[in-house]
Enzyme design. Structure first.
Site, PDB file in Angstrom:
ATOM      1  N   GLU A 159      -4.807  -3.532   8.928  1.00 12.52           N
ATOM      2  CA  GLU A 159      -4.073  -4.110  10.061  1.00 12.52           C
ATOM      3  C   GLU A 159      -4.844  -3.952  11.367  1.00 12.52           C
ATOM      4  O   GLU A 159      -5.218  -2.827  11.741  1.00 12.52           O
ATOM      5  CB  GLU A 159      -2.706  -3.419  10.184  1.00 12.52           C
ATOM      6  CG  GLU A 159      -1.857  -3.596   8.934  1.00 12.52           C
ATOM      7  CD  GLU A 159      -0.624  -2.701   8.901  1.00 12.52           C
ATOM      8  OE1 GLU A 159      -0.097  -2.352   9.978  1.00 12.52           O
ATOM      9  OE2 GLU A 159      -0.208  -2.337   7.784  1.00 12.52           O
TER      10      GLU A 159
ATOM     11  N   GLU B  42      -4.210   4.437  12.444  1.00 15.50           N
ATOM     12  CA  GLU B  42      -3.330   4.928  11.375  1.00 15.50           C
ATOM     13  C   GLU B  42      -4.120   5.040  10.072  1.00 15.50           C
ATOM     14  O   GLU B  42      -4.972   4.193   9.779  1.00 15.50           O
ATOM     15  CB  GLU B  42      -2.175   3.928  11.229  1.00 15.50           C
ATOM     16  CG  GLU B  42      -1.177   4.233  10.130  1.00 15.50           C
ATOM     17  CD  GLU B  42      -0.146   3.111  10.017  1.00 15.50           C
ATOM     18  OE1 GLU B  42       0.129   2.423  11.029  1.00 15.50           O
ATOM     19  OE2 GLU B  42       0.357   2.902   8.908  1.00 15.50           O
TER      20      GLU B  42
ATOM     21  N   LYS C 155       8.931   5.620   7.898  1.00 13.58           N
ATOM     22  CA  LYS C 155       9.497   4.532   7.095  1.00 13.58           C
ATOM     23  C   LYS C 155      10.699   5.077   6.332  1.00 13.58           C
ATOM     24  O   LYS C 155      10.550   6.020   5.539  1.00 13.58           O
ATOM     25  CB  LYS C 155       8.455   4.023   6.096  1.00 13.58           C
ATOM     26  CG  LYS C 155       7.256   3.321   6.726  1.00 13.58           C
ATOM     27  CD  LYS C 155       6.165   3.148   5.674  1.00 13.58           C
ATOM     28  CE  LYS C 155       5.036   2.265   6.146  1.00 13.58           C
ATOM     29  NZ  LYS C 155       3.860   2.349   5.250  1.00 13.58           N
TER      30      LYS C 155
ATOM     31  N   ASP D 277      -4.391  -0.054  11.509  1.00 19.79           N
ATOM     32  CA  ASP D 277      -3.979   0.698  10.323  1.00 19.79           C
ATOM     33  C   ASP D 277      -5.075   0.461   9.291  1.00 19.79           C
ATOM     34  O   ASP D 277      -5.167  -0.625   8.703  1.00 19.79           O
ATOM     35  CB  ASP D 277      -2.629   0.238   9.783  1.00 19.79           C
ATOM     36  CG  ASP D 277      -2.224   1.021   8.526  1.00 19.79           C
ATOM     37  OD1 ASP D 277      -2.982   1.935   8.121  1.00 19.79           O
ATOM     38  OD2 ASP D 277      -1.164   0.725   7.942  1.00 19.79           O
TER      39      ASP D 277
ATOM     40  N   GLU E 122       2.133  -9.844   6.475  1.00 23.00           N
ATOM     41  CA  GLU E 122       2.876  -9.468   7.683  1.00 23.00           C
ATOM     42  C   GLU E 122       2.750 -10.510   8.788  1.00 23.00           C
ATOM     43  O   GLU E 122       2.996 -10.230   9.959  1.00 23.00           O
ATOM     44  CB  GLU E 122       2.425  -8.081   8.155  1.00 23.00           C
ATOM     45  CG  GLU E 122       2.707  -7.024   7.083  1.00 23.00           C
ATOM     46  CD  GLU E 122       2.425  -5.601   7.506  1.00 23.00           C
ATOM     47  OE1 GLU E 122       1.803  -5.398   8.566  1.00 23.00           O
ATOM     48  OE2 GLU E 122       2.829  -4.691   6.762  1.00 23.00           O
TER      49      GLU E 122
ATOM     50  N   ASP F 236       0.423   7.931   7.838  1.00 20.95           N
ATOM     51  CA  ASP F 236       1.417   7.125   7.106  1.00 20.95           C
ATOM     52  C   ASP F 236       1.429   7.581   5.644  1.00 20.95           C
ATOM     53  O   ASP F 236       2.268   8.395   5.247  1.00 20.95           O
ATOM     54  CB  ASP F 236       1.070   5.640   7.247  1.00 20.95           C
ATOM     55  CG  ASP F 236       1.897   4.752   6.326  1.00 20.95           C
ATOM     56  OD1 ASP F 236       2.932   5.205   5.812  1.00 20.95           O
ATOM     57  OD2 ASP F 236       1.509   3.579   6.099  1.00 20.95           O
TER      58      ASP F 236
ATOM     59  N   HIS G 287      -2.747  -6.501   2.135  1.00 19.26           N
ATOM     60  CA  HIS G 287      -1.809  -7.515   2.633  1.00 19.26           C
ATOM     61  C   HIS G 287      -2.432  -8.896   2.722  1.00 19.26           C
ATOM     62  O   HIS G 287      -1.841  -9.821   3.270  1.00 19.26           O
ATOM     63  CB  HIS G 287      -1.276  -7.115   4.020  1.00 19.26           C
ATOM     64  CG  HIS G 287      -0.527  -5.827   4.003  1.00 19.26           C
ATOM     65  ND1 HIS G 287      -0.232  -5.115   5.144  1.00 19.26           N
ATOM     66  CD2 HIS G 287      -0.003  -5.110   2.969  1.00 19.26           C
ATOM     67  CE1 HIS G 287       0.431  -4.017   4.820  1.00 19.26           C
ATOM     68  NE2 HIS G 287       0.579  -3.990   3.509  1.00 19.26           N
TER      69      HIS G 287
ATOM     70  N   LYS H 191       6.302  -0.545  14.719  1.00 18.80           N
ATOM     71  CA  LYS H 191       5.282  -1.393  14.098  1.00 18.80           C
ATOM     72  C   LYS H 191       6.015  -2.359  13.189  1.00 18.80           C
ATOM     73  O   LYS H 191       6.666  -1.949  12.225  1.00 18.80           O
ATOM     74  CB  LYS H 191       4.311  -0.521  13.288  1.00 18.80           C
ATOM     75  CG  LYS H 191       3.237  -1.303  12.593  1.00 18.80           C
ATOM     76  CD  LYS H 191       2.254  -0.382  11.902  1.00 18.80           C
ATOM     77  CE  LYS H 191       2.533  -0.303  10.417  1.00 18.80           C
ATOM     78  NZ  LYS H 191       1.308  -0.048   9.613  1.00 18.80           N
TER      79      LYS H 191
ATOM     80  N   SER I 295       0.874  -1.175   0.000  1.00 17.40           N
ATOM     81  CA  SER I 295       0.000   0.000   0.000  1.00 17.40           C
ATOM     82  C   SER I 295       0.913   1.226   0.000  1.00 17.40           C
ATOM     83  O   SER I 295       1.193   1.830   1.021  1.00 17.40           O
ATOM     84  CB  SER I 295      -0.925  -0.020   1.224  1.00 17.40           C
ATOM     85  OG  SER I 295      -0.190  -0.048   2.422  1.00 17.40           O
TER      86      SER I 295
ATOM     87  N   HIS J  89       8.136  -1.056   9.693  1.00 22.83           N
ATOM     88  CA  HIS J  89       8.562  -1.954   8.613  1.00 22.83           C
ATOM     89  C   HIS J  89       7.729  -1.659   7.358  1.00 22.83           C
ATOM     90  O   HIS J  89       6.867  -0.782   7.376  1.00 22.83           O
ATOM     91  CB  HIS J  89       8.335  -3.407   9.040  1.00 22.83           C
ATOM     92  CG  HIS J  89       6.888  -3.772   9.228  1.00 22.83           C
ATOM     93  ND1 HIS J  89       6.411  -5.058   9.218  1.00 22.83           N
ATOM     94  CD2 HIS J  89       5.775  -3.005   9.429  1.00 22.83           C
ATOM     95  CE1 HIS J  89       5.106  -5.065   9.389  1.00 22.83           C
ATOM     96  NE2 HIS J  89       4.692  -3.845   9.521  1.00 22.83           N
TER      97      HIS J  89
HETATM   98  C1  2PG Z   1       1.685   0.322   6.178  1.00 28.12           C
HETATM   99  C2  2PG Z   1       2.739  -0.647   5.682  1.00 28.12           C
HETATM  100  C3  2PG Z   1       3.347  -1.514   6.739  1.00 28.12           C
HETATM  101  P1  2PG Z   1       3.017  -1.240   3.200  1.00 28.12           P
HETATM  102  O1  2PG Z   1       0.735   0.637   5.447  1.00 28.12           O
HETATM  103  O2  2PG Z   1       1.818   0.861   7.258  1.00 28.12           O
HETATM  104  O3  2PG Z   1       2.408  -2.206   7.498  1.00 28.12           O
HETATM  105  O4  2PG Z   1       2.275  -1.393   4.609  1.00 28.12           O
HETATM  106  O5  2PG Z   1       4.448  -1.541   3.446  1.00 28.12           O
HETATM  107  O6  2PG Z   1       2.339  -2.242   2.296  1.00 28.12           O
HETATM  108  O7  2PG Z   1       2.792   0.164   2.757  1.00 28.12           O
HETATM  109 MG    MG Z   2       0.129   2.224   7.024  1.00 32.99          MG
END
Ligand code: 2PG
Ligand code: MG
Length: 458
Positions: free
Chosen positions: A206, A325, A377, A284, A247, A352, A197, A428, A88, A405
């Site tokens: 999540e 989130e 990230k 999330d 995950e 995020d 995911h 996380k 995502s 992550h």
């Molecule tokens: C998120 C991340 C990690 P992705 O959305 O926070 O859980 O997912 O790495 O697929 O963006």
């Molecule tokens: Mg996220």
């Protein structure tokens, strides 16, 4: 400020005289600066010139190519780093360079690898490996684009992180912290996977447990792991146990998204813990994934931002949720502000996709009271120095900081050290299952032998 209730800032302040650590480096960064050029001088206690830098393709946890970079000093391999990858992915993230075409379904990284082995190697060989600021500035200038699109954020971050590892003498978290504070982060453990995911019908990406009410990290982790196993039993009894998502969390089909909250709550109780006091829930939502032109498509309905916010408020009334989130789309600033102004005193609201670890977007969010926390990230922004700058900016605004992550991971455990060494407070990193996820928890267990500061943030 909205984050006050969470008392995130109460975890200690930093001295302006913090040696030469990366944390200190960020301390010196003028928060609103657009480039790293204006930084003041930072001493570099560990010397040694980069003698070689090289990259290769390896596989990530989804079986996709990713880039691994080795950094040599004095002819010896001193640092190795692997870059993760999201599913995502926010529009505002730095660009992950993929080859396209049909080989590896377009996900090859030959271009990024050759950039490291060519231009990037040429630029960094001879530089002081301990001068992270200079290395990251050189990488940014070499790329020359706003979103690292020319060389690729994956190539740039691989080089940046490999140099950081090479510069660390002893523990990486200690190298990052220098003389600044460090602490064991509270984990957000993703035990029920949905969204991008999983192949289930669950919109929320999540459902996480947050073991905050414990005296130390190992006990907190154990409670989260026991809850993960309890959830497996709960879902098995319901006939909902299938595989796991990207995950490591279980990935059942559910009649409605709220059922995920109910099952996680059951699991916390079944594991013998007190919901809300010892273990709470974090979500999330990754709402960008179901945000379309006419609104948010959830549970077979189309909701406006206000209606979706109202649904979250109902969930807050009924479940021990401490963090949400990406409750709204990455550009739906109005809904974010409306929700944060109303609920920011009783829940952490984390940006995020909204921020993409980008200082400019974070500043806008601070101005608009869009959230009271940020997800961080490394590969969303593309260098170690810029990442630490964003953490500093967020902390200065009273925001919570969650080091994260990606859904595509490897055994690289750098985020464990980053979370500890920046005193971020939260991490996380998925379910306590599959070695790409447990690598981070296991590194935190190792670090916990040296640090016992574990603060109840909630
Ligand atoms: C998120 C991340 C990690 P992705 O959305 O926070 O859980 O997912 O790495 O697929 O963006
Ligand atoms: Mg996220």
């Amino acid at each position: 400020m909205l984050g006050v209730l969470l008392q995130i800032r109460a975890r200690g302040t930093r001295s302006p005289e913090q040696g030469s650590s990366l944390a200190e480096l960020a301390e010196h960064i003028v928060p609103h600066c657009a480039t790293l050029r204006s930084l003041g001088p930072v001493a570099a206690p560990m010397s040694g010139a980069v003698s070689d830098l090289s990259a290769r393709m390896i596989l990530d946890s989804r079986g996709n190519p990713t880039i691994e970079v080795d950094c040599c000093v004095g002819g010896l391999l001193r640092g190795r780093a692997v870059v993760p990858s999201g599913a995502s992915v926010g529009t505002h993230e730095a660009l992950e360079l993929r080859d396209g075409g049909t080989v590896w379904a377009g996900k090859g990284v030959d271009g990024a690898v050759s950039h490291v082995n060519g231009e990037i190697r040429d630029a960094l060989v001879g530089m002081d490996v301990a001068d992270q600021r200079a290395i990251d500035t050189a990488l940014i200038e070499l790329d020359g684009t706003a979103n690292k699109a020319r060389l690729g954020a994956n190539a740039i971050l691989g080089a940046s992180m490999a140099c950081m590892r090479a510069a660390a003498e002893g523990s990486l978290w200690h190298h990052i912290a220098g003389s600044g504070p460090s602490s064991m982060p509270v984990p957000q453990m993703n035990i029920l996977n949905g969204g991008a995911h999983a192949t289930s019908n669950v919109d929320v990406q999540e459902f996480m447990v947050v073991p905050h009410g414990f005296d130390n990290f190992p006990e907190a982790l154990r409670s989260g792991v026991e809850t993960y196993h309890a959830l497996k039993s709960v879902l098995k009894e319901e006939g909902l146990l299938g595989g796991v998502g990207d995950e490591g969390g279980f990935a059942p089909n559910l009649s409605r998204n709220e059922d995920g909250l109910r099952y996680v709550l059951d699991a916390i109780e079944r594991a013998g813990y007190a919901p809300g006091n010892q273990i709470s829930i974090a979500l999330d939502v990754a709402a960008q994934e179901f945000c379309q032109g006419d609104g948010y498509h959830m549970d077979g309905q189309v909701l406006s931002g206000t209606e979706l916010g109202d649904l979250y408020s109902e969930w807050l009334d009924s479940y021990p949720i401490v963090s949400i989130e990406d409750p709204f789309g990455e550009d739906d600033w109005e809904s974010w502000t409306e929700f944060t102004v109303r609920e920011g005193r009783r829940v952490q609201i984390v940006g995020d996709d909204l921020y993409a670890t980008n200082p400019g977007r974070l500043l806008r969010g601070i101005d608009l009271c869009a959230t009271n926390a940020i997800l961080v990230k490394l590969n969303q922004i593309g260098t170690v120095t810029e990442t630490i700058e964003v953490i500093r900016m967020a902390r200065d605004a009273g925001f919570g900081t969650v080091i994260s992550h990606r859904s595509g991971e490897t055994s690289d455990d750098v985020i464990a050290d980053l979370a500890v060494g920046t005193d971020a407070g939260q991490i996380k990193t998925g379910a306590p299952a599959r070695s790409d996820r447990t690598a981070k928890y296991n590194q935190l267990l190792r670090i916990a032998e040296q640090i016992d500061v574990y603060t109840d943030l909630f």
